[in-house]
Design an enzyme around this catalytic site. Structure first.
Site, PDB file in Angstrom:
ATOM      1  N   SER A   1      43.307 -16.674  22.244  1.00 12.06           N
ATOM      2  CA  SER A   1      41.950 -16.277  21.712  1.00 12.06           C
ATOM      3  C   SER A   1      42.523 -14.837  21.453  1.00 12.06           C
ATOM      4  CB  SER A   1      40.536 -16.142  22.093  1.00 12.06           C
ATOM      5  OG  SER A   1      39.557 -15.631  20.970  1.00 12.06           O
TER       6      SER A   1
ATOM      7  N   ASP B   1      38.374 -19.005  15.970  1.00  9.23           N
ATOM      8  CA  ASP B   1      37.147 -19.461  16.431  1.00  9.23           C
ATOM      9  C   ASP B   1      36.248 -18.563  16.226  1.00  9.23           C
ATOM     10  OD1 ASP B   1      37.943 -18.047  18.483  1.00  9.23           O
ATOM     11  OD2 ASP B   1      37.656 -20.063  19.887  1.00  9.23           O
TER      12      ASP B   1
ATOM     13  N   ALA C   1      26.666 -12.809  18.435  1.00  9.40           N
ATOM     14  CA  ALA C   1      27.087 -11.174  17.440  1.00  9.40           C
ATOM     15  C   ALA C   1      28.324 -11.883  17.071  1.00  9.40           C
ATOM     16  CB  ALA C   1      26.414  -9.996  18.758  1.00  9.40           C
ATOM     17  N   ASN C   2      29.282 -11.355  18.775  1.00  9.46           N
ATOM     18  CA  ASN C   2      30.796 -11.150  18.582  1.00  9.46           C
ATOM     19  C   ASN C   2      31.528 -12.380  17.335  1.00  9.46           C
ATOM     20  OD1 ASN C   2      31.258 -13.991  19.623  1.00  9.46           O
ATOM     21  ND2 ASN C   2      31.454 -12.718  21.513  1.00  9.46           N
TER      22      ASN C   2
ATOM     23  N   ARG D   1      23.799  -6.944  32.838  1.00 10.07           N
ATOM     24  CA  ARG D   1      23.876  -7.887  33.832  1.00 10.07           C
ATOM     25  C   ARG D   1      25.584  -7.314  33.786  1.00 10.07           C
ATOM     26  NH1 ARG D   1      27.242 -10.104  29.432  1.00 10.07           N
ATOM     27  NH2 ARG D   1      28.249 -11.893  30.750  1.00 10.07           N
TER      28      ARG D   1
ATOM     29  N   SER E   1      29.796  -8.473  33.547  1.00 15.54           N
ATOM     30  CA  SER E   1      30.265  -8.912  32.618  1.00 15.54           C
ATOM     31  C   SER E   1      30.867 -10.656  33.544  1.00 15.54           C
ATOM     32  CB  SER E   1      31.443  -8.438  32.505  1.00 15.54           C
ATOM     33  OG  SER E   1      32.382  -9.162  31.454  1.00 15.54           O
TER      34      SER E   1
ATOM     35  N   THR F   1      33.930 -11.580  32.264  1.00  8.19           N
ATOM     36  CA  THR F   1      35.415 -11.375  31.511  1.00  8.19           C
ATOM     37  C   THR F   1      35.955 -10.157  32.285  1.00  8.19           C
ATOM     38  OG1 THR F   1      34.318 -10.888  29.366  1.00  8.19           O
ATOM     39  CG2 THR F   1      34.532 -12.995  29.753  1.00  8.19           C
TER      40      THR F   1
END
Ligand code: NG1
Ligand code: ZN
Length: 544
Positions: free
Chosen positions: A67, A289, A382-383, A508, A510, A512
């Site tokens: 990605s 995507d 939002a991304n 929170r 992450s 990733t």
């Protein structure tokens, strides 16, 4: 049996790297430096075959992509029969088999799985796969193929595709002999479906002006250009589509200072931007995507139209179409967001559009799942990753509805076209792009009117390194908006937030990156900055 032997052989050919940390199948599948991945890709071939056998030979997909990550990374992920992400339970199996230390362990893992999941090895197995433009993809395809071949899986190599195109092909393959085929089983079939739906959707409408698409120097560039060959020319349609950042021959520039992730996280235009004030631009990410839109105003002020904006635009338009078709009492629309959605977008959905809005945990699989419960479920992170889902019953209603006036027929025709235009399997930059262009054309919106629908709350996304991010646990069912642990921290955050007008802030871990994320909103930019800094400082002092 022969497949057990095959696993033994192929694991010798693709040994797991010695120094390797543990591999984990996460939301993005396996993703890391490409040179660590061949053994993993091979085991994914084995696992995808098992998954297909378990599902009586239904076709499973495997996509090789990383990605928006840098060019030297790559990844492997599995697509389930209806084009959805791999079932959660199987993520554990994928992790298990990928971590086998040597050929004997790999064979044992395979045999354990056959027993555990009760797989009939006589069942057929079918897998299709594709990769993005990363050079490392070629070797990973070979590794994947050897895992498939070793276990007697029938496979089709679709070469280079966008991630959503592979999802499309998986669904098309598995529905081709049903009463509702999803589309022709070919890359060409994807373009045909998109182009014909788009033409119907803008029938009689004059799209406005031009749009430039930054393709992150990734697979979206050649694929969008291919699609353009199927669309009416700009002189016929009135819409001029220009493709930039389309250099896929030099791997170094993939995602480099461009693409949807860069634009969203840096809040600025990509490399090569030459837009005049109010010109409409969009950026895809490296596997197409995700999509975000943006423009600059006089004085070069950058304005982003992100996933929240696409969701609100789509929900608004779909709501109008449902109403105008005479289906308002039969079909309801819901919007699904995460806690990172701007508070103004949530208020706009609930108070202006008067639609239901739900909040889930981060990660598209959560959003997708909740959206699938609605008649029409609009979901976007939002991304810029998202899509619109129509329930089977809703599709039937839209299809069978008898319009009572020419106006109803007109709205219904557009609505029907959108059910084909929108990728039902996964967020798809190409499909979302055509959706947005359709809506802007119908509403005669330029980027100015689109941006003016509501005003974003000043917001900030910060991050903080901590000793152990696993210590940060959110309250179940809070959609990650409140912390349960570390004890007392949430109360402290609440105290800080209370000092700021219309403050909202949550923390929170992450999934990733090795950080905790701190997101904040407040009425004033200055307050927002201070609030997020104060919360970050508190966390650094106590847990850094
Ligand atoms: P984490 O790192 O868990 O916050 C990020 C993005 C998600 C999603 C995932 C990819 C933010 C705040 N988070 O998650 O939206 O894209 O990566 O699975 O942007
Ligand atoms: Zn992507």
């Amino acid at each position: 049996g022969k497949y057990e032997q095959g696993v033994l052989q192929v694991s010798k050919e693709y040994p797991r790297p010695k120094d390797g940390a543990d591999f984990v199948y996460g939301t993005a599948g396996f993703r890391m430096k490409a040179d660590k991945l061949p053994s993993v890709a091979m085991t994914v071939g084995i696992l995808a075959g098992l998954r297909s056998r378990k599902l009586h030979g239904q076709t499973i997909g495997v996509m090789i992509t990383a990605s928006h990550n840098p060019a030297e990374d790559n990844g492997v992920k599995i697509v389930d029969p209806q084009g959805e992400m791999l079932e959660q339970e199987w993520e554990k199996y994928a992790t298990y088999i990928a971590n086998a230390k040597d050929q004997q362990e790999a064979q044992n893992a395979y045999m354990w799985m056959v027993k555990e999941v009760r797989i009939d090895q006589k069942k057929p197995a079918n897998v299709i796969f594709a990769r993005d433009t990363r050079p490392s993809g070629e070797e990973l395809v070979r590794a994947l193929k050897s895992g498939l071949d070793a276990t007697g899986v029938t496979s089709v190599d679709y070469g280079i595709l966008t991630t959503p195109q592979l999802h499309y092909l998986v669904k098309a393959t598995n529905t081709k002999d049903t009463s509702h085929p999803y589309g022709e089983v070919s890359e060409e079939g994807y373009y045909n479906k998109m182009a014909s739906a788009f033409k119907t959707a803008i029938e009689g409408i004059k799209p406005n002006g031009s749009v430039t698409v930054d393709c992150a120097n990734g697979v979206g560039a050649p694929k969008l250009k291919e699609l353009l060959k199927h669309l009416p020319s700009s002189s016929e349609s009135g819409l001029d589509i220009r493709v930039v950042n389309d250099n896929v021959s030099n791997a170094e520039v993939l995602n480099k200072d461009c693409g949807a992730d860069f634009v969203k996280t840096q809040q600025r235009a990509p490399a090569g931007f030459d837009g005049k004030p109010y010109e409409r631009w969009a950026s895809f990410d490296g596997d197409a995507d995700r999509i975000v839109y943006y423009f600059t105003t006089e004085g070069s002020i950058f304005r982003l139209l992100d996933g929240d904006r696409i969701a609100t635009l789509a929900a608004n338009f779909l709501g109008e179409l449902v109403q105008k078709s005479g289906l308002a009492d039969k079909i309801t629309i819901a919007v699904v967001q995460t806690a990172y959605a701007n508070g103004s977008s949530t208020r706009y959905i609930e108070q202006t559009l008067k639609l239901r809005c739900e909040c889930t945990s981060t990660g598209v699989k959560h959003l997708h799942h909740v959206a699938a419960r609605s008649d029409i479920g609009v979901y976007f992170e939002a991304n810029g990753h998202g899509t619109v889902l129509f329930s089977p019953q809703t599709l039937k209603r839209i299809h069978n509805h008898q319009p009572e006036s020419p106006a109803q027929l007109e709205a219904l025709t557009t609505l029907r076209a959108l059910t084909d235009l929108i990728n039902q399997t996964v967020g798809d930059a190409i499909s979302d792009f055509l959706l947005v262009e359709t809506i802007l054309a119908h509403k005669e919106y330029t980027v100015r009117e689109w941006l003016a629908t509501y005003t974003d709350m000043p917001n900030k996304l910060g991050k903080q390194r901590v000793a152990n991010r696993a210590d940060f646990v959110t309250v179940p069912d809070s959609a990650e908006r409140r912390l349960e642990k570390p004890a007392g921290l949430q109360e402290r955050i609440d105290e800080i937030v209370a000092k700021y007008k219309d403050g909202r802030c949550f923390v929170r871990a992450s999934g990733t990156e090795d950080v905790v994320r701190i997101y904040g909103e407040a009425s004033e930019v200055f307050d927002c900055e201070n609030m997020v800094r104060e919360v970050g400082g508190e966390i650094e002092r106590r847990f850094g």
